[in-house]
Design an enzyme around this catalytic site. Structure first.
Site, mmCIF file in Angstrom:
data_model
loop_
_atom_site.group_PDB
_atom_site.id
_atom_site.type_symbol
_atom_site.label_atom_id
_atom_site.label_comp_id
_atom_site.label_asym_id
_atom_site.label_seq_id
_atom_site.Cartn_x
_atom_site.Cartn_y
_atom_site.Cartn_z
ATOM 1 N N LYS A 63 0.841 -1.203 0.000
ATOM 2 C CA LYS A 63 0.000 0.000 0.000
ATOM 3 C C LYS A 63 0.880 1.259 0.000
ATOM 4 C CE LYS A 63 -0.327 -0.223 5.050
ATOM 5 N NZ LYS A 63 -1.042 -0.924 6.153
ATOM 6 N N ARG A 161 -10.862 -0.192 13.953
ATOM 7 C CA ARG A 161 -10.632 0.667 12.805
ATOM 8 C C ARG A 161 -11.524 0.088 11.717
ATOM 9 N NH1 ARG A 161 -4.450 1.235 10.857
ATOM 10 N NH2 ARG A 161 -5.124 -0.554 9.644
ATOM 11 N N HIS A 193 -6.774 -7.541 11.708
ATOM 12 C CA HIS A 193 -5.516 -6.805 11.864
ATOM 13 C C HIS A 193 -5.283 -6.518 13.346
ATOM 14 C CE1 HIS A 193 -2.165 -4.526 10.387
ATOM 15 N NE2 HIS A 193 -2.694 -3.327 10.506
ATOM 16 N N ARG A 249 0.896 -11.170 6.615
ATOM 17 C CA ARG A 249 0.783 -9.959 5.792
ATOM 18 C C ARG A 249 1.803 -8.912 6.214
ATOM 19 N NH1 ARG A 249 -4.312 -10.129 7.796
ATOM 20 N NH2 ARG A 249 -3.833 -8.157 8.823
ATOM 21 N N TYR A 292 18.929 30.146 8.350
ATOM 22 C CA TYR A 292 17.954 31.084 8.930
ATOM 23 C C TYR A 292 18.042 31.128 10.438
ATOM 24 C CZ TYR A 292 15.572 31.104 4.370
ATOM 25 O OH TYR A 292 15.255 31.230 3.052
ATOM 26 N N CYS A 339 16.128 24.035 5.612
ATOM 27 C CA CYS A 339 15.290 24.969 4.861
ATOM 28 C C CYS A 339 14.376 24.186 3.921
ATOM 29 C CB CYS A 339 16.163 25.931 4.060
ATOM 30 S SG CYS A 339 17.414 26.744 5.076
ATOM 31 N N MET A 340 13.647 24.891 3.078
ATOM 32 C CA MET A 340 12.679 24.229 2.210
ATOM 33 C C MET A 340 13.367 23.261 1.247
ATOM 34 S SD MET A 340 9.766 25.899 -0.226
ATOM 35 C CE MET A 340 9.005 26.775 1.129
ATOM 36 N N ASP A 341 14.561 23.642 0.764
ATOM 37 C CA ASP A 341 15.192 22.800 -0.249
ATOM 38 C C ASP A 341 16.698 22.652 -0.063
ATOM 39 O OD1 ASP A 341 13.902 25.291 -2.458
ATOM 40 O OD2 ASP A 341 15.468 25.478 -0.968
HETATM 41 C C1 LIG Z 1 -0.505 -2.007 6.737
HETATM 42 C C2 LIG Z 1 -1.136 -3.337 6.996
HETATM 43 C C3 LIG Z 1 -0.350 -4.489 7.134
HETATM 44 C C4 LIG Z 1 1.158 -4.444 7.213
HETATM 45 O O1 LIG Z 1 1.550 -3.891 8.454
HETATM 46 P P1 LIG Z 1 3.096 -3.824 8.854
HETATM 47 O O2 LIG Z 1 3.078 -3.379 10.264
HETATM 48 O O3 LIG Z 1 3.719 -2.816 7.955
HETATM 49 O O4 LIG Z 1 3.652 -5.167 8.657
HETATM 50 C C5 LIG Z 1 -0.999 -5.698 7.230
HETATM 51 N N1 LIG Z 1 -2.351 -5.778 7.229
HETATM 52 C C6 LIG Z 1 -3.132 -4.686 7.126
HETATM 53 C C7 LIG Z 1 -4.604 -4.851 7.142
HETATM 54 C C8 LIG Z 1 -2.560 -3.426 7.032
HETATM 55 O O5 LIG Z 1 -3.335 -2.344 6.948
#
Ligand SMILES: *Cc1c(COP(=O)(O)O)cnc(C)c1O
Length: 403
Positions: A63, A161, A193, A249, A292, A339-341
């Site tokens: 993601k 969540r 999760h 995951r 700055y 700074c910015m850049d």
């Molecule tokens: C982001 C996410 C993960 C991965 O999490 P990590 O802590 O980066 O391993 C796995 N499952 C879901 C649903 C997530 O949103």
């Protein structure tokens, strides 16, 4: 442009992703900030995760454009190294992976009921459903396209969540069962999760496991047999083999960053190097202020180097005077405000080792180089946010793998 010693030069092109403007940006600002993503490190990390996963498959989470490493390139490297599937939040992200030629299963899990489920079905994306209204929207897309959808249930076991609440879950199961019976939907998986995966001994992990098992049992009571179930993120993959179920995951660990820095690096290798090239070197007399506000006054005659990267590119201003770069074979402290850049580093007595055009590494994975964790500690955040910060004019290149 020259190369850093252990990162052969590679040009974007094989991996479009966000890199389409990279060559133009390089031409326009050759010494400007860039991330170099080591695809061999990605492969190495996936192999470590596979070892920890045992019999469970690995879904690499890509993601947010692969945690800002490039979802397509990372996804391909992870699959080549033995990951079985990819996970993303939005349908757009999933479709982009398909369009890049990735044929492995892809799960998308953060969509509302107005999402383009027809596009997901057309691209053979597995749809993670978190509400009854989303399931009905998927059903509508099945009716309009005349094609079955692949659905996975995301159940909330305590993160609070996204995910089906216990209140909605029975209704979702009843409606899903009807869709499966008429073959409008292929029921793929149940997942959830963890809230406290990065605290391996936290009792919430066990509570969530128990609730997850209850959710699986409830689905079976409705005649819904998932093909697989999955719960573990990176920290759980590395520390809680009892939570591996059929698939893990991991996200952050794929990129080589420790999900539990207190427990060490697990042998992972950071894939991202954030760097820029020295654009100017100058002498500064004792008593002169730098940048700055003159927050740093040279205590002696010294030599400083100017690095063309700033907070617009992801170098956090609160790091001013609190970070170092790896430059000319040593760590050099930033002095004065970011700074910015641009920002300035003090070369002190070792200025002879540094020339205009030399690479200054802000964070990376090599010996001596500052780590994303150092930024995270100083910014009171996590390494995840640090690797997501390079942006703006910062371009991305790949090293290793097919890059
Ligand atoms: C982001 C996410 C993960 C991965 O999490 P990590 O802590 O980066 O391993 C796995 N499952 C879901 C649903 C997530 O949103």
């Amino acid at each position: 442009m020259g190369n850093t010693p252990d990162m052969p030069d590679s040009r974007p092109g094989d991996y479009p992703s966000n890199d389409r403007d990279a060559q133009r940006a390089l031409d326009a600002w050759p010494g400007g900030p860039e991330t170099v993503v080591d695809l061999d490190a990605i492969a190495h990390n996936v192999r470590i995760l596979r070892d920890h996963a045992g019999d469970a498959a690995v879904m690499a989470v890509v993601k947010a454009d692969g945690y800002n490493h490039g979802a397509v390139a990372v996804g391909k490297a992870a699959l080549a190294a033995g990951a079985a599937e990819l996970g993303v939040t939005s349908i757009d992200e999933a479709v982009a992976l398909r369009e890049a030629g990735i044929t492995a299963p892809i799960l998308s899990w953060l969509n509302d009921s107005s999402a383009d489920y027809a596009a997901a079905i057309a691209a053979d994306i597995e749809i993670g459903v978190s509400t009854v209204s989303q399931l009905r929207a998927v059903e509508a897309a099945v009716r309009s396209t005349g094609r079955a959808a692949t659905v996975t249930l995301k159940v909330d076991t305590g993160l609070n969540r996204n995910g089906l609440s216990t209140v909605e879950y029975p209704q979702a199961l009843a409606e899903l069962r009807a869709l499966v019976d008429e073959q409008a939907v292929r029921f793929r998986a149940i997942f959830s999760h963890l809230a406290c995966g990065d605290e391996p001994e936290h009792p919430t992990n066990d509570l969530q496991r128990d609730r997850f098992l209850d959710a699986i049992a409830a689905a079976k009571e409705h005649g819904l047999e998932p093909e697989l179930v999955h719960l573990a993120n990176s920290p759980a993959t590395l520390t809680r083999p009892d939570l591996a179920f059929d698939m893990v995951r991991p996200g952050i660990a794929v990129y080589g960053l420790s999900p539990v820095p207190e427990l060490g690096d697990f042998g992972l290798r950071p894939a991202m190097t954030f760097q820029a090239r020295v654009v100017q070197i100058k002498r500064v007399a004792a008593g002169e202020g730098i940048s700055y506000g003159h927050t740093w006054i040279a205590p002696r005659d010294t030599t400083v180097a100017l690095i063309p990267a700033g907070y617009a590119d992801g170098v956090f201003r609160p790091l001013s005077g609190r970070f170092e770069v790896w430059l000319g074979g040593a760590r050099r402290p930033n002095v004065g405000r970011v700074c910015m850049d641009q920002f300035v580093v003090d070369l002190g007595d070792n200025a002879a080792d540094v020339r205009e055009g030399d690479v200054a590494i802000m964070f990376g994975g090599g010996d001596g180089e500052p780590r994303a964790e150092e930024w995270a500690a100083r910014l009171d955040t996590i390494n995840y946010e640090v690797v997501c910060s390079p942006r703006g004019r910062s371009i991305r290149r790949y090293a290793g793998g097919a890059g």
